[in-house]
Design a protein around this motif. Structure first.
Motif, mmCIF file in Angstrom:
data_model
loop_
_atom_site.group_PDB
_atom_site.id
_atom_site.type_symbol
_atom_site.label_atom_id
_atom_site.label_comp_id
_atom_site.label_asym_id
_atom_site.label_seq_id
_atom_site.Cartn_x
_atom_site.Cartn_y
_atom_site.Cartn_z
ATOM 1 N N THR A 58 0.987 -1.499 -0.028
ATOM 2 C CA THR A 58 0.067 0.019 -0.024
ATOM 3 C C THR A 58 0.859 1.300 0.014
ATOM 4 O O THR A 58 1.973 1.194 0.289
ATOM 5 N N GLY A 59 0.215 2.363 -0.337
ATOM 6 C CA GLY A 59 0.930 3.396 -0.549
ATOM 7 C C GLY A 59 1.123 4.240 1.046
ATOM 8 O O GLY A 59 2.314 4.787 1.189
ATOM 9 N N THR A 60 0.185 3.915 1.933
ATOM 10 C CA THR A 60 0.349 4.551 3.168
ATOM 11 C C THR A 60 1.320 3.721 3.848
ATOM 12 O O THR A 60 2.208 4.278 4.576
ATOM 13 N N GLY A 61 1.533 2.200 3.677
ATOM 14 C CA GLY A 61 2.887 1.450 4.079
ATOM 15 C C GLY A 61 3.996 2.285 3.540
ATOM 16 O O GLY A 61 4.880 2.339 4.274
ATOM 17 N N ALA A 83 -1.432 17.223 3.098
ATOM 18 C CA ALA A 83 -0.630 16.166 2.384
ATOM 19 C C ALA A 83 -1.446 14.958 2.726
ATOM 20 O O ALA A 83 -1.875 14.817 3.888
ATOM 21 N N HIS A 84 -1.135 13.819 2.135
ATOM 22 C CA HIS A 84 -2.006 12.391 2.262
ATOM 23 C C HIS A 84 -1.210 11.970 3.702
ATOM 24 O O HIS A 84 -2.039 11.674 4.499
ATOM 25 N N VAL A 85 0.129 12.139 3.785
ATOM 26 C CA VAL A 85 0.603 11.588 4.907
ATOM 27 C C VAL A 85 0.171 12.264 6.215
ATOM 28 O O VAL A 85 0.397 11.631 7.479
#
Ligand SMILES: *Cc1c(COP(=O)(O)O)cnc(C)c1O
Length: 351
Positions: A58-61, A83-85
Motif C-alpha cells: 500500500t501507499g500508506t505503508g 498532504a496525504h501523509v
C-alpha cells in the motif's frame, strides 16, 4: 462511469498476466524470488542508478515506512498542510516513526514553497529540547490539488531542506502521471533534484496492490528490511508483488497508462471548462480535474450515474470561492478511462 478516484478500477491486463505467469511453480518466499529481483533491477533502470528498492502493498505503508527511515521519534516531518501523509493515513506515519510530528505547511495549489518551509523551521529550533527536531520534508508529486511541482520547485525545496540538514521524501502515489505531465525522466524528478527517497506508486496506475520504497543511497536504506517486516509489509508470497511491478514497468506499460490517463483528464478538463457555469479550481496537470460545478450540472451528472468525489480544500486559489449552491468536485481518470465515456460525460454536463 466512476471517476471518484483512480483506485476504483481493477488492475490492468499486463499486470494481471504477469501475476498469472508468476503464479506457476515454486519460488523463494518473502521476496527471495526471481520476480522481485527483476522488479528491483527494473526500478534501478527507471531511475538510471543503483537503488535500494523494497516492494510493499500500500501507499500508506510505503510513506509511513519511508518516513520512519528518515526521522527519529522526536523529529519533525514537513509537508503540505493537506498532504496525504498528514490527512489521509490514519496516523500511520506518526505510528511507524514512533511518534514524529508531521508539520503541515500551507501553500497554494497543493504546493509548499522554500519560504514556507523556512517559516515552519523557525518554529522548531535545532538543539532546543522542547522542540521536535527537523528531520525531513515530504513532497507529494502529483499534489493533492492535482498539480505538479516543476523540477526547479523540487530542486529549490530540496536545496532549502539540505541546507538545514533535512532529508527529502517524495510521495509518488501518482509518480507516472507526474512524469507524463512534466515530460521529464524519473531521475530528473528525484535524485537529480535532491530527493533521497521515493514512494513509487503502481496501484493507482495499473497495479493491483503494489508500491515500492526506493532509496538512492544505501546508508539511508539501512535496516529497512527489518522496518518493513516489523511493519507488516513483507509479503509472504513476495513474488506476487514482484510480478506486479515487472508487469507494470515492462514495455513502458506504466508510462503508456499514465499518458492515457493524463490525456483523457485533459480532454475532460477542457470539456467541462466549456460548460456554462463550470469553473476550474486548479489547472489540470496530470490525471485529476478539480472543478466548481453549478448545482444543476452536478445533479445531471449524478442522475446519469456519473461518480465523482465531492471535495474541499483550505488552499483555494486567491479570491476563488465555491458559490453557495455550487459543488466542488474532483474527477480522476485512469488507464481504464475510455475516451467515449469522457465525451458522454461532457455532453451530460452540457445538458
Ligand atoms: C492514494 C495516495 C497514497 C496511497 O494511499 P493508499 O491508499 O494507502 O495506497 C499516497 N499518497 C497520495 C497523495 C495518494 O493520493
Amino acid at each position: 462511469m466512476n471517476l471518484a478516484s483512480d483506485n476504483v478500477v481493477g488492475a490492468s491486463r499486463p499486470v494481471l498476466e504477469a501475476l498469472l505467469a508468476a503464479n506457476q511453480g515454486a519460488e523463494g518466499a518473502y521476496g527471495a524470488d526471481a520476480h522481485t529481483a527483476k522488479a528491483e533491477a527494473m526500478l534501478s533502470d527507471v531511475f538510471e542508478r543503483e537503488c535500494v528498492s523494497s516492494l510493499v502493498a500500500t501507499g500508506t505503508g510505503a510513506n509511513a515506512l519511508a518516513l520512519a527511515a528518515l526521522t527519529p521519534p522526536w523529529g519533525a516531518v514537513f509537508c503540505h498542510a493537506e498532504a496525504h501523509v498528514l490527512d489521509d493515513e490514519c496516523g500511520a506515519p506518526e505510528m511507524f516513526t514512533a511518534g514524529a510530528k508531521i508539520v503541515g505547511i500551507p501553500g497554494a495549489a497543493g504546493k509548499f514553497t522554500p519560504a514556507g518551509l523556512e517559516a515552519a523551521l523557525e518554529r522548531f529550533p535545532k538543539g532546543v529540547a522542547k522542540a521536535v527536531q527537523p528531520a525531513c520534508v515530504s513532497i507529494s508529486q502529483v499534489t493533492e490539488a492535482g498539480t505538479l511541482y516543476t523540477l526547479e520547485e523540487i530542486g529549490l525545496i530540496a536545496d532549502t531542506a539540505k541546507r538545514h540538514g533535512l532529508k527529502v521524501h517524495l510521495d509518488g502515489a501518482r509518480f507516472a502521471n507526474a512524469l507524463a505531465g512534466l515530460g521529464c525522466t524519473a531521475a530528473e524528478m528525484t535524485w537529480k533534484a535532491g530527493v533521497d527517497v521515493v514512494s513509487f506508486g503502481a496501484t493507482k496506475n495499473g497495479g493491483l496492490a503494489c508500491e515500492a520504497v526506493v532509496f538512492f543511497d544505501k546508508a539511508t536504506a539501512e535496516n529497512f528490511t527489518f522496518r518493513r517486516k516489523r511493519g507488516g509489509h513483507t509479503v509472504s508470497k513476495g513474488r506476487l508483488l514482484g510480478a506486479q511491478m515487472v508487469g507494470y514497468l515492462q514495455d513502458d506499460h506504466w508510462m503508456h497508462n499514465a499518458r492515457h490517463a493524463n490525456a483523457v483528464a485533459s480532454t475532460l478538463s477542457e470539456g467541462l471548462a466549456a460548460v456554462a457555469g463550470v469553473r476550474r479550481v486548479w489547472p489540470t496537470q496530470a490525471n485529476e480535474v478539480f472543478v466548481s460545478l453549478p448545482a444543476a450540472v452536478a445533479a445531471r451528472l449524478k442522475d446519469a450515474g456519473v461518480r465523482f468525489a465531492p471535495w474541499s480544500s483550505g488552499s483555494m486559489p486567491e479570491g476563488f470561492a465555491i458559490a453557495a449552491d455550487d459543488v466542488f468536485a474532483r474527477f480522476v481518470t485512469s488507464f481504464a478511462t475510455r475516451e467515449d465515456d469522457i465525451a458522454k460525460l461532457v455532453a451530460i454536463a452540457r445538458g
